[in-house]
Design an enzyme around this catalytic site. Structure first.
Site, PDB file in Angstrom:
ATOM      1  N   GLN A   1      -8.930  -7.332 -10.423  1.00 37.58           N
ATOM      2  CA  GLN A   1      -9.609  -6.138  -9.894  1.00 37.58           C
ATOM      3  C   GLN A   1      -9.190  -4.884 -10.669  1.00 37.58           C
ATOM      4  O   GLN A   1     -10.029  -4.067 -11.062  1.00 37.58           O
ATOM      5  CB  GLN A   1      -9.270  -5.984  -8.415  1.00 37.58           C
ATOM      6  CG  GLN A   1      -9.698  -4.676  -7.802  1.00 37.58           C
ATOM      7  CD  GLN A   1      -9.414  -4.625  -6.316  1.00 37.58           C
ATOM      8  OE1 GLN A   1     -10.137  -5.204  -5.531  1.00 37.58           O
ATOM      9  NE2 GLN A   1      -8.353  -3.951  -5.918  1.00 37.58           N
TER      10      GLN A   1
ATOM     11  N   SER B   1      -2.469  -7.977   3.268  1.00 39.74           N
ATOM     12  CA  SER B   1      -2.964  -7.855   4.647  1.00 39.74           C
ATOM     13  C   SER B   1      -3.286  -9.237   5.207  1.00 39.74           C
ATOM     14  O   SER B   1      -3.209  -9.462   6.409  1.00 39.74           O
ATOM     15  CB  SER B   1      -4.210  -6.979   4.673  1.00 39.74           C
ATOM     16  OG  SER B   1      -3.936  -5.728   4.064  1.00 39.74           O
TER      17      SER B   1
ATOM     18  N   ASP C   1      -3.640  -7.312  -7.322  1.00 40.33           N
ATOM     19  CA  ASP C   1      -5.038  -7.706  -7.558  1.00 40.33           C
ATOM     20  C   ASP C   1      -5.346  -7.421  -9.029  1.00 40.33           C
ATOM     21  O   ASP C   1      -6.091  -6.490  -9.361  1.00 40.33           O
ATOM     22  CB  ASP C   1      -5.957  -6.931  -6.614  1.00 40.33           C
ATOM     23  CG  ASP C   1      -5.647  -7.244  -5.162  1.00 40.33           C
ATOM     24  OD1 ASP C   1      -6.180  -8.226  -4.643  1.00 40.33           O
ATOM     25  OD2 ASP C   1      -4.827  -6.523  -4.557  1.00 40.33           O
TER      26      ASP C   1
ATOM     27  N   HIS D   1       0.840  -1.206   0.000  1.00 43.79           N
ATOM     28  CA  HIS D   1       0.000   0.000   0.000  1.00 43.79           C
ATOM     29  C   HIS D   1       0.879   1.261   0.000  1.00 43.79           C
ATOM     30  O   HIS D   1       0.604   2.225  -0.708  1.00 43.79           O
ATOM     31  CB  HIS D   1      -0.883   0.039   1.246  1.00 43.79           C
ATOM     32  CG  HIS D   1      -1.842  -1.105   1.384  1.00 43.79           C
ATOM     33  ND1 HIS D   1      -1.747  -2.041   2.390  1.00 43.79           N
ATOM     34  CD2 HIS D   1      -2.921  -1.471   0.647  1.00 43.79           C
ATOM     35  CE1 HIS D   1      -2.734  -2.911   2.279  1.00 43.79           C
ATOM     36  NE2 HIS D   1      -3.457  -2.594   1.225  1.00 43.79           N
TER      37      HIS D   1
ATOM     38  N   GLN E   1     -18.096  -6.788  -0.417  1.00 40.82           N
ATOM     39  CA  GLN E   1     -17.230  -7.584  -1.303  1.00 40.82           C
ATOM     40  C   GLN E   1     -16.774  -8.877  -0.641  1.00 40.82           C
ATOM     41  O   GLN E   1     -15.990  -9.631  -1.215  1.00 40.82           O
ATOM     42  CB  GLN E   1     -16.044  -6.761  -1.805  1.00 40.82           C
ATOM     43  CG  GLN E   1     -15.023  -6.396  -0.752  1.00 40.82           C
ATOM     44  CD  GLN E   1     -14.016  -5.404  -1.304  1.00 40.82           C
ATOM     45  OE1 GLN E   1     -14.331  -4.231  -1.511  1.00 40.82           O
ATOM     46  NE2 GLN E   1     -12.797  -5.846  -1.559  1.00 40.82           N
TER      47      GLN E   1
ATOM     48  N   MET F   1       3.167  -9.159  -0.772  1.00 41.40           N
ATOM     49  CA  MET F   1       2.631  -8.593   0.468  1.00 41.40           C
ATOM     50  C   MET F   1       1.112  -8.536   0.389  1.00 41.40           C
ATOM     51  O   MET F   1       0.540  -8.227  -0.659  1.00 41.40           O
ATOM     52  CB  MET F   1       3.195  -7.207   0.693  1.00 41.40           C
ATOM     53  CG  MET F   1       4.659  -7.272   1.024  1.00 41.40           C
ATOM     54  SD  MET F   1       5.204  -5.804   1.846  1.00 41.40           S
ATOM     55  CE  MET F   1       6.939  -6.182   1.997  1.00 41.40           C
TER      56      MET F   1
HETATM   57  P1  AMP Z   1      -6.465  -3.928  -0.267  1.00 41.17           P
HETATM   58  O1  AMP Z   1      -6.305  -3.094   0.955  1.00 41.17           O
HETATM   59  O2  AMP Z   1      -5.924  -5.299  -0.119  1.00 41.17           O
HETATM   60  O3  AMP Z   1      -7.865  -3.864  -0.830  1.00 41.17           O
HETATM   61  O4  AMP Z   1      -5.536  -3.253  -1.374  1.00 41.17           O
HETATM   62  C1  AMP Z   1      -5.624  -1.880  -1.682  1.00 41.17           C
HETATM   63  C2  AMP Z   1      -4.771  -1.611  -2.908  1.00 41.17           C
HETATM   64  O5  AMP Z   1      -3.414  -1.967  -2.625  1.00 41.17           O
HETATM   65  C3  AMP Z   1      -5.190  -2.449  -4.115  1.00 41.17           C
HETATM   66  O6  AMP Z   1      -5.088  -1.655  -5.287  1.00 41.17           O
HETATM   67  C4  AMP Z   1      -4.181  -3.562  -4.113  1.00 41.17           C
HETATM   68  O7  AMP Z   1      -3.968  -4.126  -5.388  1.00 41.17           O
HETATM   69  C5  AMP Z   1      -2.949  -2.839  -3.618  1.00 41.17           C
HETATM   70  N1  AMP Z   1      -1.989  -3.801  -3.064  1.00 41.17           N
HETATM   71  C6  AMP Z   1      -2.228  -4.774  -2.144  1.00 41.17           C
HETATM   72  N2  AMP Z   1      -1.120  -5.520  -1.939  1.00 41.17           N
HETATM   73  C7  AMP Z   1      -0.156  -5.000  -2.749  1.00 41.17           C
HETATM   74  C8  AMP Z   1       1.221  -5.331  -3.008  1.00 41.17           C
HETATM   75  N3  AMP Z   1       1.819  -6.350  -2.393  1.00 41.17           N
HETATM   76  N4  AMP Z   1       1.897  -4.588  -3.899  1.00 41.17           N
HETATM   77  C9  AMP Z   1       1.284  -3.548  -4.558  1.00 41.17           C
HETATM   78  N5  AMP Z   1       0.006  -3.187  -4.356  1.00 41.17           N
HETATM   79  C10 AMP Z   1      -0.714  -3.896  -3.466  1.00 41.17           C
END
Ligand code: AMP
Length: 289
Positions: free
Chosen positions: A155, A188, A152, A39, A63, A186
């Protein structure tokens, strides 16, 4: 400028409009919080490329399917505020579910076709939840450009299509996946993994690395790549249920035939109770550890 945390949609919209009226270019990073270096890389890029960077933190209930991890999803706004601020965020929009979905809410944004396969097939309703909340967020945060992670991939492609199809006035940038030093993407959800599961989770990046290696050696048969990826998953995480392994064309997300450097290998694997996803363009030279 110290980071501001705003909870109310109308206040957030006013903040963004005021910045734009003052001539500032605004970048937006939508997230579900539990912020990590992946992030942070998106927030840094927004802060570098724009005058103001906005991050939303919202664990979007619509979701998640029944029996998924909505309740246990990690939530820590004070910690996220520090991470986002250190990465250069100027404003954090952190609404409550009641503010995003007031009583009587009954609207939905859906993208067809691109959402039918891959994660869409395993998680019915997931992408409608994503596209609906992202469209709402785009209206609340009328930024110039929004940043999404390659992590993602489906997405990001679905949102790009939604923006194009519905003439949403927002530029979409897709940024590289940030990985741990051993290759694990990486996420969450990595916080759910036990030490043993953490080792087994390497199955995903290793499978992608194997596919990329075979492609670099000249292999162009999709079925051979799929078989090799499956073998790596079974070797690194024996018995782990595989939701899907596929190689697709990036535009339509349909099986790649023929396989090209732009084709993307993707997989979703269940490691214990945690569902992990990862992907890699076959022609890309980014290290996966
Ligand atoms: P999330 O909080 O998991 O919904 O992710 C929020 C945004 O962060 C989305 O656009 C994800 O694709 C991006 N994201 C999550 N993990 C990574 C990562 N390891 N590297 C780059 N972007 C990420």
């Amino acid at each position: 400028m110290p980071v501001q945390v705003i909870h109310h949609p109308s206040e957030a919209r006013q903040w963004v409009k005021a910045q734009r009226a003052a001539g500032c270019r605004v970048g937006f990073v939508p997230t579900m919080g539990a912020l990590h270096a992946g992030h942070a890389s998106l927030i840094r890029r927004a802060a570098e490329e724009c005058d103001r960077a906005v991050v939303s933190v919202f664990v979007n209930p619509t979701q998640f399917g029944p029996g998924e991890d909505f309740e246990r999803y990690p939530r820590d706004l004070p910690r996220d505020t520090v991470t986002a601020s250190e990465a250069g965020a100027d404003m954090i929009f952190a609404p409550s579910p009641a503010e995003m979905y007031p009583s009587g809410f009954c609207s939905r944004v859906e993208v067809d076709r691109l959402t039918e396969g891959l994660c869409g097939a395993c998680r019915p309703g997931h992408f409608a939840g994503v596209t609906t909340v992202v469209m709402k967020l785009f209206h609340i945060i009328p930024a110039d450009v929004s940043y999404f992670g390659q992590k993602d991939f489906q997405q990001a492609m679905v949102i790009r299509r939604m923006v194009r199809d519905l003439d949403v006035d927002m530029e979409i940038r897709v940024c590289p996946t940030v990985r741990e030093s051993d290759g694990l993407a990486m996420s969450s959800r990595n916080a759910y993994l036990s030490p043993d599961e953490r080792r087994r989770a390497l199955a995903l990046s290793r499978a992608l690395k194997a596919a990329r290696q075979l492609f670099a050696e000249g292999e162009r048969d999709r079925m051979v790549l799929l078989k090799a990826m499956r073998a790596v998953v079974n070797e690194t995480a024996p018995g782990a249920p595989i939701d899907y392994i596929e190689v697709v064309s990036p535009e339509e997300l349909t099986p790649a035939d023929p396989v090209t450097p732009e084709s993307v290998a993707l997989l979703a694997v269940r490691i214990g109770s945690t569902r992990l996803i990862d992907n890699m363009p076959l022609g890309c030279d980014t290290s996966v550890g």
